[in-house]
Design a protein around this motif. Structure first.
Motif, PDB file in Angstrom:
ATOM      1  N   ILE A  87       0.828  -1.206   0.000  1.00 17.07           N
ATOM      2  CA  ILE A  87       0.000   0.000   0.000  1.00 17.07           C
ATOM      3  C   ILE A  87       0.864   1.258   0.000  1.00 17.07           C
ATOM      4  O   ILE A  87       0.501   2.263  -0.638  1.00 17.07           O
ATOM      5  CB  ILE A  87      -0.987  -0.035   1.174  1.00 17.07           C
ATOM      6  CG1 ILE A  87      -1.962  -1.202   0.965  1.00 17.07           C
ATOM      7  CG2 ILE A  87      -1.750   1.283   1.287  1.00 17.07           C
ATOM      8  CD1 ILE A  87      -2.934  -1.433   2.093  1.00 17.07           C
ATOM      9  N   ILE A  88       2.017   1.235   0.652  1.00 24.24           N
ATOM     10  CA  ILE A  88       2.914   2.392   0.581  1.00 24.24           C
ATOM     11  C   ILE A  88       3.415   2.565  -0.862  1.00 24.24           C
ATOM     12  O   ILE A  88       3.596   3.691  -1.340  1.00 24.24           O
ATOM     13  CB  ILE A  88       4.083   2.240   1.574  1.00 24.24           C
ATOM     14  CG1 ILE A  88       3.551   2.300   3.007  1.00 24.24           C
ATOM     15  CG2 ILE A  88       5.118   3.339   1.367  1.00 24.24           C
ATOM     16  CD1 ILE A  88       4.480   1.758   4.052  1.00 24.24           C
ATOM     17  N   TYR A  89       3.614   1.456  -1.534  1.00 26.54           N
ATOM     18  CA  TYR A  89       3.970   1.495  -2.960  1.00 26.54           C
ATOM     19  C   TYR A  89       2.923   2.278  -3.740  1.00 26.54           C
ATOM     20  O   TYR A  89       3.236   3.121  -4.574  1.00 26.54           O
ATOM     21  CB  TYR A  89       4.032   0.054  -3.457  1.00 26.54           C
ATOM     22  CG  TYR A  89       5.087  -0.244  -4.479  1.00 26.54           C
ATOM     23  CD1 TYR A  89       6.435  -0.088  -4.194  1.00 26.54           C
ATOM     24  CD2 TYR A  89       4.736  -0.733  -5.737  1.00 26.54           C
ATOM     25  CE1 TYR A  89       7.404  -0.405  -5.123  1.00 26.54           C
ATOM     26  CE2 TYR A  89       5.697  -1.048  -6.675  1.00 26.54           C
ATOM     27  CZ  TYR A  89       7.032  -0.878  -6.365  1.00 26.54           C
ATOM     28  OH  TYR A  89       7.987  -1.185  -7.293  1.00 26.54           O
ATOM     29  N   PHE A  91       0.790  10.114  -4.189  1.00 24.61           N
ATOM     30  CA  PHE A  91       1.426  11.372  -3.787  1.00 24.61           C
ATOM     31  C   PHE A  91       2.205  12.005  -4.936  1.00 24.61           C
ATOM     32  O   PHE A  91       2.913  13.003  -4.735  1.00 24.61           O
ATOM     33  CB  PHE A  91       2.383  11.132  -2.616  1.00 24.61           C
ATOM     34  CG  PHE A  91       1.725  10.738  -1.324  1.00 24.61           C
ATOM     35  CD1 PHE A  91       0.430  11.114  -1.032  1.00 24.61           C
ATOM     36  CD2 PHE A  91       2.422   9.993  -0.378  1.00 24.61           C
ATOM     37  CE1 PHE A  91      -0.170  10.758   0.170  1.00 24.61           C
ATOM     38  CE2 PHE A  91       1.839   9.631   0.830  1.00 24.61           C
ATOM     39  CZ  PHE A  91       0.535  10.012   1.102  1.00 24.61           C
ATOM     40  N   ASN A  92       2.080  11.429  -6.128  1.00 23.30           N
ATOM     41  CA  ASN A  92       2.803  11.910  -7.310  1.00 23.30           C
ATOM     42  C   ASN A  92       4.311  11.975  -7.061  1.00 23.30           C
ATOM     43  O   ASN A  92       5.000  12.897  -7.498  1.00 23.30           O
ATOM     44  CB  ASN A  92       2.273  13.279  -7.758  1.00 23.30           C
ATOM     45  CG  ASN A  92       2.614  13.573  -9.209  1.00 23.30           C
ATOM     46  OD1 ASN A  92       2.692  12.662 -10.047  1.00 23.30           O
ATOM     47  ND2 ASN A  92       2.847  14.842  -9.537  1.00 23.30           N
ATOM     48  N   LEU A  93       4.809  10.973  -6.328  1.00 26.07           N
ATOM     49  CA  LEU A  93       6.241  10.836  -6.012  1.00 26.07           C
ATOM     50  C   LEU A  93       6.795  12.043  -5.254  1.00 26.07           C
ATOM     51  O   LEU A  93       7.987  12.343  -5.340  1.00 26.07           O
ATOM     52  CB  LEU A  93       7.061  10.603  -7.288  1.00 26.07           C
ATOM     53  CG  LEU A  93       6.570   9.541  -8.272  1.00 26.07           C
ATOM     54  CD1 LEU A  93       7.600   9.333  -9.381  1.00 26.07           C
ATOM     55  CD2 LEU A  93       6.250   8.235  -7.594  1.00 26.07           C
ATOM     56  N   ASP A  94       5.940  12.704  -4.514  1.00 23.24           N
ATOM     57  CA  ASP A  94       6.339  13.893  -3.744  1.00 23.24           C
ATOM     58  C   ASP A  94       7.099  13.447  -2.496  1.00 23.24           C
ATOM     59  O   ASP A  94       6.509  12.899  -1.548  1.00 23.24           O
ATOM     60  CB  ASP A  94       5.093  14.694  -3.362  1.00 23.24           C
ATOM     61  CG  ASP A  94       5.429  16.030  -2.722  1.00 23.24           C
ATOM     62  OD1 ASP A  94       6.445  16.110  -1.994  1.00 23.24           O
ATOM     63  OD2 ASP A  94       4.673  16.996  -2.921  1.00 23.24           O
ATOM     64  N   SER A  95       8.404  13.679  -2.473  1.00 26.91           N
ATOM     65  CA  SER A  95       9.236  13.246  -1.346  1.00 26.91           C
ATOM     66  C   SER A  95       8.777  13.851  -0.029  1.00 26.91           C
ATOM     67  O   SER A  95       8.798  13.187   1.020  1.00 26.91           O
ATOM     68  CB  SER A  95      10.702  13.616  -1.600  1.00 26.91           C
ATOM     69  OG  SER A  95      11.210  12.948  -2.725  1.00 26.91           O
ATOM     70  N   ASN A  96       8.367  15.092  -0.054  1.00 27.49           N
ATOM     71  CA  ASN A  96       7.944  15.750   1.192  1.00 27.49           C
ATOM     72  C   ASN A  96       6.738  15.062   1.809  1.00 27.49           C
ATOM     73  O   ASN A  96       6.639  14.940   3.040  1.00 27.49           O
ATOM     74  CB  ASN A  96       7.639  17.228   0.931  1.00 27.49           C
ATOM     75  CG  ASN A  96       8.886  18.034   0.633  1.00 27.49           C
ATOM     76  OD1 ASN A  96       9.968  17.734   1.145  1.00 27.49           O
ATOM     77  ND2 ASN A  96       8.752  19.048  -0.204  1.00 27.49           N
ATOM     78  N   LYS A  97       5.820  14.614   0.957  1.00 28.27           N
ATOM     79  CA  LYS A  97       4.636  13.915   1.477  1.00 28.27           C
ATOM     80  C   LYS A  97       5.026  12.567   2.077  1.00 28.27           C
ATOM     81  O   LYS A  97       4.476  12.152   3.102  1.00 28.27           O
ATOM     82  CB  LYS A  97       3.604  13.747   0.365  1.00 28.27           C
ATOM     83  CG  LYS A  97       2.940  15.051  -0.055  1.00 28.27           C
ATOM     84  CD  LYS A  97       1.856  14.821  -1.091  1.00 28.27           C
ATOM     85  CE  LYS A  97       1.186  16.150  -1.469  1.00 28.27           C
ATOM     86  NZ  LYS A  97       0.119  15.962  -2.498  1.00 28.27           N
ATOM     87  N   ILE A  98       5.964  11.891   1.445  1.00 34.74           N
ATOM     88  CA  ILE A  98       6.424  10.595   1.969  1.00 34.74           C
ATOM     89  C   ILE A  98       7.152  10.794   3.286  1.00 34.74           C
ATOM     90  O   ILE A  98       6.960  10.029   4.248  1.00 34.74           O
ATOM     91  CB  ILE A  98       7.328   9.896   0.941  1.00 34.74           C
ATOM     92  CG1 ILE A  98       6.556   9.627  -0.351  1.00 34.74           C
ATOM     93  CG2 ILE A  98       7.870   8.577   1.501  1.00 34.74           C
ATOM     94  CD1 ILE A  98       7.423   9.195  -1.516  1.00 34.74           C
ATOM     95  N   ILE A  99       7.980  11.843   3.352  1.00 35.13           N
ATOM     96  CA  ILE A  99       8.737  12.135   4.585  1.00 35.13           C
ATOM     97  C   ILE A  99       7.784  12.492   5.721  1.00 35.13           C
ATOM     98  O   ILE A  99       8.045  12.188   6.890  1.00 35.13           O
ATOM     99  CB  ILE A  99       9.750  13.266   4.324  1.00 35.13           C
ATOM    100  CG1 ILE A  99      10.849  12.763   3.373  1.00 35.13           C
ATOM    101  CG2 ILE A  99      10.354  13.774   5.623  1.00 35.13           C
ATOM    102  CD1 ILE A  99      11.717  13.866   2.794  1.00 35.13           C
ATOM    103  N   SER A 100       6.676  13.120   5.403  1.00 37.99           N
ATOM    104  CA  SER A 100       5.683  13.451   6.425  1.00 37.99           C
ATOM    105  C   SER A 100       4.873  12.218   6.835  1.00 37.99           C
ATOM    106  O   SER A 100       4.477  12.083   8.005  1.00 37.99           O
ATOM    107  CB  SER A 100       4.740  14.532   5.883  1.00 37.99           C
ATOM    108  OG  SER A 100       3.686  14.784   6.772  1.00 37.99           O
ATOM    109  N   TYR A 101       4.657  11.308   5.914  1.00 38.64           N
ATOM    110  CA  TYR A 101       3.784  10.147   6.128  1.00 38.64           C
ATOM    111  C   TYR A 101       4.493   9.025   6.896  1.00 38.64           C
ATOM    112  O   TYR A 101       3.975   8.505   7.886  1.00 38.64           O
ATOM    113  CB  TYR A 101       3.342   9.640   4.754  1.00 38.64           C
ATOM    114  CG  TYR A 101       2.271   8.576   4.724  1.00 38.64           C
ATOM    115  CD1 TYR A 101       0.926   8.908   4.547  1.00 38.64           C
ATOM    116  CD2 TYR A 101       2.597   7.221   4.818  1.00 38.64           C
ATOM    117  CE1 TYR A 101      -0.052   7.930   4.479  1.00 38.64           C
ATOM    118  CE2 TYR A 101       1.628   6.237   4.751  1.00 38.64           C
ATOM    119  CZ  TYR A 101       0.297   6.596   4.583  1.00 38.64           C
ATOM    120  OH  TYR A 101      -0.672   5.628   4.511  1.00 38.64           O
ATOM    121  N   GLY A 105       8.752   3.548  -0.647  1.00 36.09           N
ATOM    122  CA  GLY A 105       8.627   4.798  -1.390  1.00 36.09           C
ATOM    123  C   GLY A 105       9.776   4.987  -2.362  1.00 36.09           C
ATOM    124  O   GLY A 105       9.570   5.344  -3.534  1.00 36.09           O
ATOM    125  N   ALA A 106      11.000   4.725  -1.900  1.00 39.04           N
ATOM    126  CA  ALA A 106      12.176   4.891  -2.758  1.00 39.04           C
ATOM    127  C   ALA A 106      12.161   3.901  -3.924  1.00 39.04           C
ATOM    128  O   ALA A 106      12.442   4.260  -5.076  1.00 39.04           O
ATOM    129  CB  ALA A 106      13.454   4.718  -1.942  1.00 39.04           C
TER     130      ALA A 106
END
Length: 402
Positions: free
Chosen positions: A299-301, A307-317, A333-334
């Motif tokens: 699901i994180i995949y 998140f349209n590969l938005d790093s900031n959203k992943i870092i927040s999540y 995510g990576a």
């Protein structure tokens, strides 16, 4: 507003959208000619025209998904993917083009259905989440339902479909994507008979030497139920849809990896909840213990693409998921960034660097290390790019895999 007026309003809005797309396609036809593309300048001109035609639409990706396949009346599938790459560079809202890749390869198969395996080997790797492989499969068998006797006849071909051959030397990721697409295909072949599709996965996805692709095939079969894309996909599952309320009972009919695939692929029914890490924690807590890690990673995949590969959203999540899944969250995510497009290698490495603040086990860099030879051939430019994107200690470990 009464129901009749509401229906009329919806009808007029729908007509307006259709008219807009027709205008776009007429402009495309008036612009593009029948000469094949031979230069980079030609490809850039096509891309710029698509960008211009779609710039005033409400949602650019949907416009690109419709407009770019029309170019294949004039250019090759390979050149259409090159146009896509330029559009992505110029419009960062279009980083995820899996649906488009389906359409491009399906259109190519439609030109010569007997050459569909060649299309699988020709679709470019490292962009659009390998959607081209899926599209080629589904176009070849779309609308066909096989009797049990016919399934037994075609099974030898299915057995070898995702295996290396003279014209196709897949990476680990490409082969995995193929077996996932095979799961989708089983649903077409069996007219969405999920038990028969799953047993077909068992028959064709367990290989000599212990190579086991069954869970990938299961994922594809269940995805066909929970994420239909085209009109034919929706028609395929009429009467077999699963609601949010029915999902637990539906998945409890299965056991082991099959049940895990069912629950992981049922995520669209909980889309809004999963946009928050607390929702993911709750959802995956309901998966069996043996399948819980796969639930989180799967699901994180998906969320990374949402998140349209938005790093900031992943870092927040990611720091807010349950503690033992934080490192895996960043790693998923990576890895998804690289799977979507190989041009995201540096971006993935930067995400792993950020993950070090939250994960002392270095899960993210360990995953990139694994992906260096799973996604790519050893000694390929992409392999070296992955290695060189990592900090020195990880770079050295990566290069030792050469």
């Amino acid at each position: 507003m009464n129901l009749k007026k509401l229906k009329n309003l919806f009808k007029y809005k729908h007509v307006a959208v259709v008219v807009l797309l027709v205008v776009i396609f007429i402009e495309l036809i008036s612009y593009f000619h029948l000469n094949s593309v031979t230069t980079q300048a030609d490809i850039e001109n096509y891309a710029n025209k698509v960008l211009t035609l779609c710039k005033d639409t409400k949602y650019h990706p949907a416009c690109y998904d419709k407009a770019i396949p029309q170019l294949m009346d004039y250019i090759s599938m390979e050149d259409a993917f090159k146009v896509t790459s330029i559009v992505q560079d110029k419009d960062r809202s279009y980083l995820y083009c899996h649906v488009l890749a389906h359409a491009l390869s399906a259109r190519e198969v439609d030109k010569n259905p007997s050459a569909w395996k060649d299309v699988v080997s020709r679709v470019p790797s490292g962009m659009c989440s390998n959607g081209g492989i899926h599209g080629a499969f589904q176009e070849r068998f779309r609308g066909e339902t096989f009797t049990e006797e016919q399934l037994q006849t075609i099974k030898p071909e299915l057995n070898d479909l995702c295996e290396e051959r003279d014209s196709w030397h897949p990476t680990g990721l490409e082969q995995a994507s193929c077996y996932h697409a095979l799961g989708h295909l089983t649903m077409y072949l069996t007219s969405a008979d999920i038990p028969r599709s799953l047993s077909l996965c068992d028959e064709i996805s367990l290989k000599p030497g212990g190579r086991d692709y069954r869970h990938l095939c299961y994922d594809g079969a269940f995805m066909q139920i929970f994420q239909p894309l085209e009109a034919e996909d929706f028609s395929l599952i009429i009467g077999k849809e699963v609601t949010k309320e029915q999902l637990p009972d539906f998945c409890n009919k299965f056991t082991g990896e099959v049940k895990g695939s069912c629950w992981s692929e049922g995520w669209p029914l909980y889309r809004s909840e999963l946009e928050k890490p607390e929702g993911l924690n709750s959802y995956c807590s309901k998966a069996s213990l043996s399948e819980r890690d796969r639930c989180f990673s799967s699901i994180i995949y998906v969320m990374t693409a949402m998140f349209n590969l938005d790093s900031n959203k992943i870092i927040s999540y990611c720091p807010k998921v349950v503690k033992n899944q934080v490192g895996g969250c960043f790693a998923s995510g990576a890895s998804r960034m690289i799977e979507v497009d190989y041009r995201n290698i540096d971006k993935a490495a930067e995400l792993c660097t950020e993950a070090e603040k939250f994960d002392p086990k270095h899960t993210c860099f360990k995953t990139l290390l694994q992906y260096s030879t799973y996604n790519f051939k050893k000694d390929s430019p992409e392999f070296y790019k992955v290695c060189n994107s990592m900090p020195t200690e990880w770079k050295e470990l990566c290069l030792k895999k050469q």
